[in-house]
Scaffold this motif. Sequence first.
Motif, PDB file in Angstrom:
ATOM      1  N   TYR A  12       9.654 -33.037  27.989  1.00 44.36           N
ATOM      2  CA  TYR A  12      10.899 -33.522  27.381  1.00 44.36           C
ATOM      3  C   TYR A  12      10.940 -33.175  25.890  1.00 44.36           C
ATOM      4  O   TYR A  12      11.936 -32.688  25.366  1.00 44.36           O
ATOM      5  CB  TYR A  12      10.995 -35.030  27.618  1.00 44.36           C
ATOM      6  N   ILE A  13       9.815 -33.406  25.206  1.00 46.06           N
ATOM      7  CA  ILE A  13       9.710 -33.106  23.776  1.00 46.06           C
ATOM      8  C   ILE A  13       9.928 -31.611  23.535  1.00 46.06           C
ATOM      9  O   ILE A  13      10.682 -31.186  22.668  1.00 46.06           O
ATOM     10  CB  ILE A  13       8.304 -33.496  23.258  1.00 46.06           C
ATOM     11  N   LYS A  16      11.374 -29.343  25.394  1.00 48.43           N
ATOM     12  CA  LYS A  16      12.730 -28.866  25.661  1.00 48.43           C
ATOM     13  C   LYS A  16      13.715 -29.359  24.620  1.00 48.43           C
ATOM     14  O   LYS A  16      14.668 -28.659  24.277  1.00 48.43           O
ATOM     15  CB  LYS A  16      13.173 -29.324  27.048  1.00 48.43           C
ATOM     16  N   GLY A  17      13.491 -30.579  24.143  1.00 46.59           N
ATOM     17  CA  GLY A  17      14.417 -31.111  23.157  1.00 46.59           C
ATOM     18  C   GLY A  17      14.327 -30.348  21.844  1.00 46.59           C
ATOM     19  O   GLY A  17      15.329 -30.079  21.190  1.00 46.59           O
ATOM     20  N   MET A  18      13.089 -29.987  21.473  1.00 48.91           N
ATOM     21  CA  MET A  18      12.901 -29.360  20.169  1.00 48.91           C
ATOM     22  C   MET A  18      13.224 -27.873  20.160  1.00 48.91           C
ATOM     23  O   MET A  18      13.606 -27.327  19.139  1.00 48.91           O
ATOM     24  CB  MET A  18      11.453 -29.550  19.731  1.00 48.91           C
ATOM     25  N   MET A  19      13.064 -27.217  21.299  1.00 55.09           N
ATOM     26  CA  MET A  19      13.152 -25.754  21.268  1.00 55.09           C
ATOM     27  C   MET A  19      14.550 -25.256  20.881  1.00 55.09           C
ATOM     28  O   MET A  19      14.674 -24.297  20.125  1.00 55.09           O
ATOM     29  CB  MET A  19      12.717 -25.161  22.607  1.00 55.09           C
ATOM     30  N   GLY A  20      15.574 -25.931  21.376  1.00 54.69           N
ATOM     31  CA  GLY A  20      16.929 -25.497  21.062  1.00 54.69           C
ATOM     32  C   GLY A  20      17.225 -25.650  19.576  1.00 54.69           C
ATOM     33  O   GLY A  20      17.820 -24.788  18.940  1.00 54.69           O
ATOM     34  N   ILE A  21      16.767 -26.793  19.038  1.00 51.07           N
ATOM     35  CA  ILE A  21      16.994 -27.084  17.624  1.00 51.07           C
ATOM     36  C   ILE A  21      16.335 -26.025  16.750  1.00 51.07           C
ATOM     37  O   ILE A  21      16.953 -25.452  15.850  1.00 51.07           O
ATOM     38  CB  ILE A  21      16.407 -28.471  17.287  1.00 51.07           C
ATOM     39  N   ARG A  23       5.760 -34.991  14.931  1.00 52.14           N
ATOM     40  CA  ARG A  23       7.222 -34.954  14.820  1.00 52.14           C
ATOM     41  C   ARG A  23       7.689 -34.707  13.391  1.00 52.14           C
ATOM     42  O   ARG A  23       8.672 -34.021  13.165  1.00 52.14           O
ATOM     43  CB  ARG A  23       7.814 -36.289  15.263  1.00 52.14           C
ATOM     44  N   MET A  49       8.382 -31.182  12.177  1.00 47.57           N
ATOM     45  CA  MET A  49       9.652 -30.577  12.570  1.00 47.57           C
ATOM     46  C   MET A  49      10.776 -31.078  11.662  1.00 47.57           C
ATOM     47  O   MET A  49      11.613 -30.304  11.219  1.00 47.57           O
ATOM     48  CB  MET A  49       9.933 -30.938  14.031  1.00 47.57           C
ATOM     49  N   ILE A  50      10.776 -32.368  11.399  1.00 44.18           N
ATOM     50  CA  ILE A  50      11.837 -32.929  10.557  1.00 44.18           C
ATOM     51  C   ILE A  50      11.782 -32.327   9.157  1.00 44.18           C
ATOM     52  O   ILE A  50      12.798 -31.923   8.593  1.00 44.18           O
ATOM     53  CB  ILE A  50      11.708 -34.473  10.491  1.00 44.18           C
ATOM     54  N   ILE A  88      12.993 -28.759   9.228  1.00 44.25           N
ATOM     55  CA  ILE A  88      14.446 -28.709   9.355  1.00 44.25           C
ATOM     56  C   ILE A  88      15.111 -28.942   8.010  1.00 44.25           C
ATOM     57  O   ILE A  88      16.012 -28.204   7.611  1.00 44.25           O
ATOM     58  CB  ILE A  88      14.911 -29.739  10.407  1.00 44.25           C
ATOM     59  N   ASN A  89      14.629 -29.972   7.303  1.00 43.87           N
ATOM     60  CA  ASN A  89      15.234 -30.256   6.001  1.00 43.87           C
ATOM     61  C   ASN A  89      15.021 -29.122   5.013  1.00 43.87           C
ATOM     62  O   ASN A  89      15.911 -28.791   4.233  1.00 43.87           O
ATOM     63  CB  ASN A  89      14.665 -31.558   5.430  1.00 43.87           C
TER      64      ASN A  89
END
Lengths: 486, 154
Positions: free
Chosen positions: A348-349, A351-356, A416, A419-420, A423-424
Motif C-alpha cells: 500500500y505504501i 503504491k501510494g508513494m510511487m505516483g507522487i 516517511r 519523502m515529505i 517533496i517540499n
Amino acid sequence: MTVLSFILISLLYFWCSSTALSFGIGYYTLYRPIISGMLAGLILKDIILGMLAGSIVNILYINFVSTGGSFKGDQCLTAIIAAMATILFKLNPIEGAAFAYPFGYVGIFIWKYRLNINSIFVKKYNERYKNNLNPSISVYNGLLPQILLYFMSTLVIIVSLGIMLLLKDLMLMYHEILKNCLFLVGVCLINISIISVLYNFKNLKIIILFFAILFITLLTDISSYLVMIILFLIISYLSFNDFCYIEKHKKKDFIILNKRDLVYSWFIWMNFSHSCYNYERLQGFAFAHSMKNIINKLYKDNETRKRNINKYTEFFNTEPNIGTPIHGFIISLEEERYIGKDTVDISYIKKGMMGIAAGLGDSFTQVVLAPLFMSIALIFCIDRKFIGIIFPVSLLIAAILYISYSGWMSGYYNGREAMIKRINKIKNNKIKKYFPLIFSGILGVLIGKLIIQNYFLLKQDLINVGIVTIIAFLYTFIRLKSNVKS
Amino acid sequence: MKNIILTRIDDRLLHGQVMVSWIPLLEINEVIIIDDEYAADEFMSNLIVESSPVNLTVKVLSVKDSAEYILSGSNDSRVLLISRSVESINNLLEMKVPIHKINVGGLGYLEGRKKYYNFIHMSDNEFKLLKEIAGKGISVEVQMLPKDKVTTLK
C-alpha cells in the motif's frame, strides 16, 4: 563502412537505448543525441561531425520527456543515423539531422514493441514460480531482456543501414538538390522545435527575453565559457540551500543491514530500473531485482526468500531518481518486518508513494534538470568548443547521482519524513520556478550561436530560409492551437 | 457545479503522464482525487496534497465528499477528476455527478486482472462495470497520453 564499425554501431545503439548497464545516468548522457552522436562519430572516425549532427538532433528533441514509457520519437537512434548520414554522405550536420529525423519514429515502434515483448519474461517468470522452479529475478529482469534488446537493436541498425544503402545512389546522383532540400527541412524542424518550446511557456515576457538574448548573442558573439559561468552562478545561487542540505539521519536502534547492502541494492536499481520495462508491471521486476540482496541477507530459507522476492514483482512505476526514498523506506520496513515489528502494509505504501514521486519527479529531472544542462552542453557543441561540454554533462551526472543516492539513504533512515522533505524541497526549488526564464535565455544564446556558425550557409539561401521559418511558425502555431481545443 | 474538464481512471493517480502532459495541455488548475482509502489516510492525503505544484489545487476526497463538492457551487477552475478504480467513478455517477467522458489512462496488473489494452488491466467485474457505464451513453475512451490514439469502448 566496415563490419567492425557496424558491430560497434549496433552495440552503441543497444547500450544507449537500453538505459540499463550505465548506472542510471545513461538516460541522461548516452541516450542524449550529443553523446550518442559523438560516440557514433568516434566509431566512424569523425568525432566532431558526429557531435555536431548529434547536437542538431538534440535541438530537435530539446524538450524531450518520456513518462511511463511513452515519447515522441527515439532521439538516440535519430542521432546515430544523423551522425552516420553526415559522415558517410558528406552532408552538413543540419542536413544529416533532417535526413535522420524520420528514423526517430521507427524508434517508437521498437520501444512499444519492447514494452510488449518484455511481458513474455513476466509470464515465464510467473510460470516457473508457480511450478516451484525457483526462477532467478536477475535473469528475468536483467539478463534475458537485455539479450533480446541487443538483437532487436542490431535488427534496427541493419534495417536503417539497408534504407541508407538504398538511398545512397539517389543521394550521390542528386547530391546538390537533396542537400538543399534537407538543409531547408532541417531549418524548418529546428524552428518548429524552438517555437513550440517558447509557445508552451505561454508568456510574452519569456519570448521577448529569448529574442533579446538572441540579438545580444548575434551582436557580441559572447564566449560560451562566459555564458556557462553566468548560468552556473545563477543556478548555484537559486539552489544554494539545496546544495548545502545534508540529511541528518535518525539513529536506528536495530540494524541488520549494513551500508554495503543498501549501496548494492541501489546499484542494482540504478543499472536495471528499466531493463525489463513492460506494459504489465512497468518497473515491478526491477524493484524485485533491487530487493534481492536485501531479502537474501534477511532470510536464510530458500522458500521464504523466493516468496518475498516474488511479492515485490507487482506493478511499480516511479521516477527512478526522485523516487528512491520509497526504496530506502521499503527496505527499512522489510527489515522491521523481519524483526517482528508489526509494520504497515508495504504494498500500500509503495503504491501510494510511487505516483507522487513520479509526478513530481518527471516534472523536475526530465523537464527541468536534463534540458537545462544539456542545452548548456549544446551551446558549447554548436560553438565548436567541444571540451566545454564536459562541465555541464558532469554536473548533470553529479546532480542525478546525488538526488538518487541521498534519497535512497534518507528513505532508509528517515522513512516517511524523507519523502515529505524531498517533496517540499523539489516543490519549492527555485531553479524549477525560474526555469522558463533561464531556459529561454539559454535557447537565445544557442540559436544565436547556431546562426553565427552557419551564417555562410544561411546567407546563400536567405529567402528560402525566411519562407521556411514562416511556414514552421504557422504550422506550429496552428498545431498547438488545435491541440488545446481538442 | 464545478467545471469538469477530464475524468481519468489511473491507478498511479497524479503521476508523470498526468503532470507533464494532460494538466498543461488542458490547462487544468484543480485536481480532485477520488479515493476512499487515501481520503481516510491522513499521511497519504497530506503527501499527495503537499507534492502538487503551487499553482494547482489538489483535493483528496472520498466518493461521497467529492460528489458533494462537485455538485456544490461553481468556481472558475478547470477540474480534473482522477480515481484509481472504476467502482469509485461508477459510484460518483450514481450520485448524479454529470460526467460525459471517461479517460482510462492506466490500470496496472494485479492478481485477478487481465490485459485489455497496453497498460490497461482489469478484472472481469471492472470490465463489466466499465461496459455498463459506456452503455449509459457516457463515452469511455482508452488513451494513455493526449497524443496517443483513442480507443472508444462500446
